[in-house]
Design an enzyme around this catalytic site. Structure first.
Site, PDB file in Angstrom:
ATOM      1  N   ILE A 172       0.783  -1.136   0.075  1.00 23.30           N
ATOM      2  CA  ILE A 172      -0.108   0.080  -0.129  1.00 23.30           C
ATOM      3  C   ILE A 172       0.804   1.293  -0.088  1.00 23.30           C
ATOM      4  CG2 ILE A 172      -0.313   0.436   2.514  1.00 23.30           C
ATOM      5  CD1 ILE A 172      -2.961   0.709  -0.298  1.00 23.30           C
ATOM      6  N   SER A 219      12.087   1.095   6.343  1.00 19.38           N
ATOM      7  CA  SER A 219      11.441  -0.266   6.219  1.00 19.38           C
ATOM      8  C   SER A 219      12.673  -1.058   6.260  1.00 19.38           C
ATOM      9  CB  SER A 219      10.830  -0.236   4.721  1.00 19.38           C
ATOM     10  OG  SER A 219       9.750  -1.098   4.677  1.00 19.38           O
ATOM     11  N   ARG A 220      12.492  -2.307   6.869  1.00 21.82           N
ATOM     12  CA  ARG A 220      13.534  -3.306   7.227  1.00 21.82           C
ATOM     13  C   ARG A 220      14.187  -3.454   6.100  1.00 21.82           C
ATOM     14  NH1 ARG A 220       9.883  -6.943  10.565  1.00 21.82           N
ATOM     15  NH2 ARG A 220       8.883  -6.802   8.473  1.00 21.82           N
ATOM     16  N   LYS A 245      -5.284   1.729   7.817  1.00 20.40           N
ATOM     17  CA  LYS A 245      -6.426   0.980   8.233  1.00 20.40           C
ATOM     18  C   LYS A 245      -5.741  -0.324   8.577  1.00 20.40           C
ATOM     19  CE  LYS A 245      -8.000  -1.664   6.161  1.00 20.40           C
ATOM     20  NZ  LYS A 245      -7.757  -3.046   5.287  1.00 20.40           N
ATOM     21  N   ASP A 249      -9.457  -7.976   7.387  1.00 21.51           N
ATOM     22  CA  ASP A 249      -8.529  -7.025   6.709  1.00 21.51           C
ATOM     23  C   ASP A 249      -9.350  -6.311   5.579  1.00 21.51           C
ATOM     24  OD1 ASP A 249      -5.867  -5.765   6.391  1.00 21.51           O
ATOM     25  OD2 ASP A 249      -6.325  -6.262   4.624  1.00 21.51           O
TER      26      ASP A 249
HETATM   27  P1  NAP Z   1       2.611  -5.542   3.162  1.00 20.53           P
HETATM   28  O1  NAP Z   1       2.703  -5.384   1.675  1.00 20.53           O
HETATM   29  O2  NAP Z   1       2.880  -6.837   3.903  1.00 20.53           O
HETATM   30  O3  NAP Z   1       3.361  -4.388   3.661  1.00 20.53           O
HETATM   31  C1  NAP Z   1       3.851  -4.087   4.972  1.00 20.53           C
HETATM   32  C2  NAP Z   1       5.090  -3.569   5.306  1.00 20.53           C
HETATM   33  O4  NAP Z   1       5.494  -3.050   6.372  1.00 20.53           O
HETATM   34  C3  NAP Z   1       6.233  -4.551   4.987  1.00 20.53           C
HETATM   35  O5  NAP Z   1       6.498  -4.282   3.479  1.00 20.53           O
HETATM   36  C4  NAP Z   1       7.133  -4.258   5.917  1.00 20.53           C
HETATM   37  O6  NAP Z   1       8.180  -3.496   5.363  1.00 20.53           O
HETATM   38  C5  NAP Z   1       6.767  -3.538   7.020  1.00 20.53           C
HETATM   39  N1  NAP Z   1       6.635  -4.164   8.198  1.00 20.53           N
HETATM   40  C6  NAP Z   1       6.914  -3.737   9.523  1.00 20.53           C
HETATM   41  N2  NAP Z   1       6.996  -4.525  10.460  1.00 20.53           N
HETATM   42  C7  NAP Z   1       6.462  -5.696   9.888  1.00 20.53           C
HETATM   43  C8  NAP Z   1       5.949  -6.934  10.542  1.00 20.53           C
HETATM   44  N3  NAP Z   1       6.321  -7.089  11.903  1.00 20.53           N
HETATM   45  N4  NAP Z   1       5.484  -7.623   9.823  1.00 20.53           N
HETATM   46  C9  NAP Z   1       5.455  -7.572   8.350  1.00 20.53           C
HETATM   47  N5  NAP Z   1       5.775  -6.347   7.820  1.00 20.53           N
HETATM   48  C10 NAP Z   1       6.213  -5.407   8.608  1.00 20.53           C
HETATM   49  O7  NAP Z   1       1.169  -4.949   3.476  1.00 20.53           O
HETATM   50  P2  NAP Z   1       0.048  -3.947   2.762  1.00 20.53           P
HETATM   51  O8  NAP Z   1      -0.883  -4.618   1.854  1.00 20.53           O
HETATM   52  O9  NAP Z   1       1.023  -2.840   2.442  1.00 20.53           O
HETATM   53  O10 NAP Z   1      -0.639  -3.604   4.004  1.00 20.53           O
HETATM   54  C11 NAP Z   1      -0.159  -2.596   5.061  1.00 20.53           C
HETATM   55  C12 NAP Z   1      -1.322  -2.079   6.008  1.00 20.53           C
HETATM   56  O11 NAP Z   1      -1.976  -1.247   4.989  1.00 20.53           O
HETATM   57  C13 NAP Z   1      -2.187  -2.991   6.232  1.00 20.53           C
HETATM   58  O12 NAP Z   1      -2.726  -2.716   7.685  1.00 20.53           O
HETATM   59  C14 NAP Z   1      -3.280  -3.029   5.634  1.00 20.53           C
HETATM   60  O13 NAP Z   1      -4.560  -3.416   6.078  1.00 20.53           O
HETATM   61  C15 NAP Z   1      -3.374  -1.594   4.863  1.00 20.53           C
HETATM   62  N6  NAP Z   1      -3.760  -1.688   3.629  1.00 20.53           N
HETATM   63  C16 NAP Z   1      -3.499  -2.564   2.503  1.00 20.53           C
HETATM   64  C17 NAP Z   1      -4.161  -2.371   1.258  1.00 20.53           C
HETATM   65  C18 NAP Z   1      -3.628  -3.030   0.066  1.00 20.53           C
HETATM   66  O14 NAP Z   1      -4.334  -3.102  -1.019  1.00 20.53           O
HETATM   67  N7  NAP Z   1      -2.779  -3.957   0.189  1.00 20.53           N
HETATM   68  C19 NAP Z   1      -4.996  -1.226   1.085  1.00 20.53           C
HETATM   69  C20 NAP Z   1      -5.429  -0.311   2.158  1.00 20.53           C
HETATM   70  C21 NAP Z   1      -4.843  -0.549   3.207  1.00 20.53           C
HETATM   71  P3  NAP Z   1       9.793  -4.195   5.755  1.00 20.53           P
HETATM   72  O15 NAP Z   1       9.836  -5.683   5.836  1.00 20.53           O
HETATM   73  O16 NAP Z   1      10.562  -3.692   4.858  1.00 20.53           O
HETATM   74  O17 NAP Z   1       9.939  -3.445   7.201  1.00 20.53           O
END
Ligand code: NAP
Length: 308
Positions: free
Chosen positions: A15, A37-38, A91, A169
């Site tokens: 996101i 970011s890690r 969110k 989610d």
């Molecule tokens: P994602 O692709 O897994 O990205 C989350 C990022 O957070 C990871 O790339 C990771 O980057 C970092 N992170 C830090 N601590 C972490 C941990 N303990 N475990 C895993 N990752 C960790 O997830 P996302 O889809 O972007 O979603 C993130 C948030 O945005 C969620 O709350 C989700 O509900 C919300 N969201 C997502 C979307 C969507 O379409 N995907 C839409 C709206 C909202 P590093 O490993 O580099 O630290």
């Protein structure tokens, strides 16, 4: 005109890259100052392995956008607020209700903006749906949010861990819309949550609410949907049926369809800027409260294991 808000983005996952970085780049009210970011390379600005490192050694920032999974958001937000920064929470705003309420109090005490964002509330059909429903009597609501987790959340282990919410989610987006458009509050009557035998979060859920006037509100969530995906809310009223589809982007009313361009994230950043300028917070826990109620009151069933 005041100087742009210098913002850091934390958690460079899907996101952050798909929506936050382009929305910030397109908004003259913000300038991307740093990322944390890690893993990964960052986005052409100073990049740090953690928010702590960014706060210690990075350029000055006024605000952070926290795009990590919800389980780690409280500590990040508390640290940022402690440094006097404004905070944009993706969110859901946290892994528990109590921590979000605590952050709200911390932000108020520090005099900074805390924005618990609900992007689906900014989908094009949502505000006109709310306005149309305000003058009508709701008879029945059916929410169907069925998507293929393998397509939309590949490799996201956190979503299956406790606090990751599983099918809630995406489901919480439907609740963020329903709590914004329905004219009366609604309450959970019963629910069944299905947990794969090898996971700590539900893969599907059936919920039955009723609103304050007695109108039934049903919610069908499923992460196992292949083929056509559904992100629909159908509201039967005394004056015909309203349908919001595509996650709130498309509104169908008895007199025809309304479509408008997708501006969810640009609108979220415009709102964040407005809150900062006004010295306000916007923290509505209503969608998360319904999810908490579902875990509290719902029957939990074990179903067959899920494999990516
Ligand atoms: P994602 O692709 O897994 O990205 C989350 C990022 O957070 C990871 O790339 C990771 O980057 C970092 N992170 C830090 N601590 C972490 C941990 N303990 N475990 C895993 N990752 C960790 O997830 P996302 O889809 O972007 O979603 C993130 C948030 O945005 C969620 O709350 C989700 O509900 C919300 N969201 C997502 C979307 C969507 O379409 N995907 C839409 C709206 C909202 P590093 O490993 O580099 O630290």
């Amino acid at each position: 005109m005041s100087a742009p808000v210098r913002i850091a983005v934390v958690g460079l996952g899907k996101i952050a890259r798909d929506q936050h970085l382009p929305a910030i780049a397109g908004d003259p009210g913000f300038t991307l100052a740093a990322t944390a970011s890690r893993e990964g390379e960052g986005a052409g600005v100073p990049h740090f392995a953690s928010l702590d490192a960014l706060l210690a050694d990075g350029p000055p920032v006024d605000a952070v956008a926290l795009c990590t999974p919800p389980q780690v958001r409280y500590d990040l937000a508390a640290a940022a607020i402690g440094r006097g920064l404004h905070v944009f929470l993706e969110k859901p705003p946290g892994a528990t209700l109590a921590e979000v309420v605590a952050l709200d109090a911390l932000a108020a005490r520090a005099g900074v903006t805390l924005f618990a964002s609900w992007h689906s509330r900014f989908a094009a059909g949502v505000a006109p749906a709310r306005d149309w429903l305000a003058a009508r009597t709701v008879r029945r609501v059916a929410i169907t949010w069925r998507e293929d987790v393998r397509v939309w959340h590949p490799g996201q282990r956190w979503i299956w861990e406790a606090g990751g919410l599983g099918v809630f989610d995406p489901g919480i987006n439907a609740l963020s819309i329903a709590t914004a458009i329905l004219p009366h509050p609604f309450f959970l009557q019963d629910a069944v949550l299905q947990f794969p035998a090898n996971r700590d979060a539900p893969i599907a859920a059936d919920l039955r609410f009723r609103d304050a006037t007695g109108a039934p509100v049903t919610m069908d969530l499923d992460f196992r949907q292949t083929g056509p995906q559904s992100w629909d809310i159908v509201v039967d009223t005394d004056d015909g049926t309203l349908t919001l589809s595509n996650g709130g982007a498309v509104l169908m009313l008895p007199d025809g369809e309304r479509r408008a361009p997708d501006r969810e994230y640009p609108a979220l950043y415009a709102r964040f800027a407005e809150l900062i300028a006004g010295g306000e917070c916007d923290v509505d826990v209503a969608p998360l409260r319904h999810v908490a109620d579902a875990f509290l009151r719902g029957r939990h069933e074990r179903v067959e294991p899920f494999h990516d």
